[in-house]
Design a protein around this motif. Sequence first.
Motif: not given
Length: 525
Positions: A122-133
């Motif tokens: 995942l060379p370009a991954y920065v972060s992840s965020e939950k919008i809903d379930d």
Amino acid sequence: MLTIKSAAMALALTTAMAAPAIAATMRWAPQRDIVSMDPYSYGDTFTLSVLNHVYEGLVRYDATLQIEPALAEKWEVVSPTVWRFHLRKGVKFHDGADFTADDVLASLKRVSDQTSPLRGNLPAYVSSEKIDDHTVDIHVTENYPLLLNDLTNIHIFDQGWLVTNKAEAPTDVAKGVEGYATSHANGTGPFKFISRKPDVETVFDVNPDWWDKRQHNIDRIVMTPITSPATRVAALISGEIDFTNQAPLQDIPRLQASSNVKVLSNNELRTIFLVMNQSPKAFESDVTDKNPLQDIKVRQALYHAIDADAIQKVVMSGLSRTTGSLVAPAIPGYVPDLDKRLSYDPDKAKALLAEAGYPNGFSFSFLCRNTEFVNEEQICQAVSAMWARVGLRPNLNVGPTTIQDAKFDTLQFDVGTLGWANEPMLDSYSILVQVVHSKTGNAGVFNWGAWKDTEIDGLIDEAGRTIDRTARLALQSKALQRANDLSMFIPVHQQPMAWAVGSNVKDVLQLSDNKARHWLTHMAD
């Protein structure tokens, strides 16, 4: 004489045959075992391909190696740095837990951890965020074009299972870091993990509650590694096993002559090449004040001394594809002009060594495995003999993958073997960012020899933020060209892919990525 290893294998086969029959059991005998039940523990293609039967990603490759939905039903690009994934509802893990956005976030956090051996996927991954379930945003570096390719082999864990079993932290085979996920599994895939005896037997049973339509008729997979080629062939011919994804090249004529065995062969995407430790000091050499491999003339001498055609004809039984390129023709970024090898010229090799100040050659360690690539040990033996003819003194060190890879990862080598299929990305950016790039952040995870070129790094970095495919591939080809010009690596061949199936197997899908997909396999009625 029955060795401990062969005795364990015989016991596993006997146990499998003596156990109560389960309809449509696939008896799979690879050359070696997987390295762990944790898919994040090491970037090993074979291990990941086996664990694809248990774990799944947000997306996957279909039967034509095109990307299709898996645990994510659809997705869209929200902005140059944000991809939104809409997750499939109603999916359950093997322990019955519901699949939700929390599982995706926990998995991405775990795989991208700085201690994760798979973070380079995942060379370009920065972060992840939950919008809903059932909605997740994944933040990446600006205009990164290959996120979907990357996600095909990022398996999704159950967040609750990780927490309960204190498995949130990554494990690392190369560094000997283990945990609950090393020997246990809980995925959403077509098969459930049942039991495991490392190097002896791993068992998977069908998942009757899989969210996808069942396209196979296998109820159980019993995977029994058989390291001995002769034993593997005998077990196929006798009907003790049903499938091997590593049929010995030298025994293909014998297998083809057997009425109850079918051989499937082709060239796979994986290129085998030699890597050279280019750190300031050699690891094991009679040259103690510097590292000869930092000199391009020395690297070119090693290259000119190798008769790749002889390796193809003798060691690989004429079945490999000799190459001058780090990537196979089917991989985007491949350019025919880059597929030209330096000539086999022992006299030129000797002259280059003399020009570099080593008219009498020098000694160095040559690190190889005996359980990883097709006929790898024989390749290394042949190359060692070729180098010896020009005055070089390689000290061949051969051992199993788990032991040797730890040495690679800690710079305990001078020259070694590496194979790269550009999976799961199926794009030349994979080898460029993970192998060719200097070790920086998520890049250069498999830069085992401290090689570095600022121009190459710049080309790769620019390619990683270029959306236009034609422009991106041009940058990648230019980076590959410069790696060739510097003789940074020594390509050998694209290795052959040889599978063999017994009469109990009716239909099995073989693709150029050399991954068994038994959720698409049919056993005989």
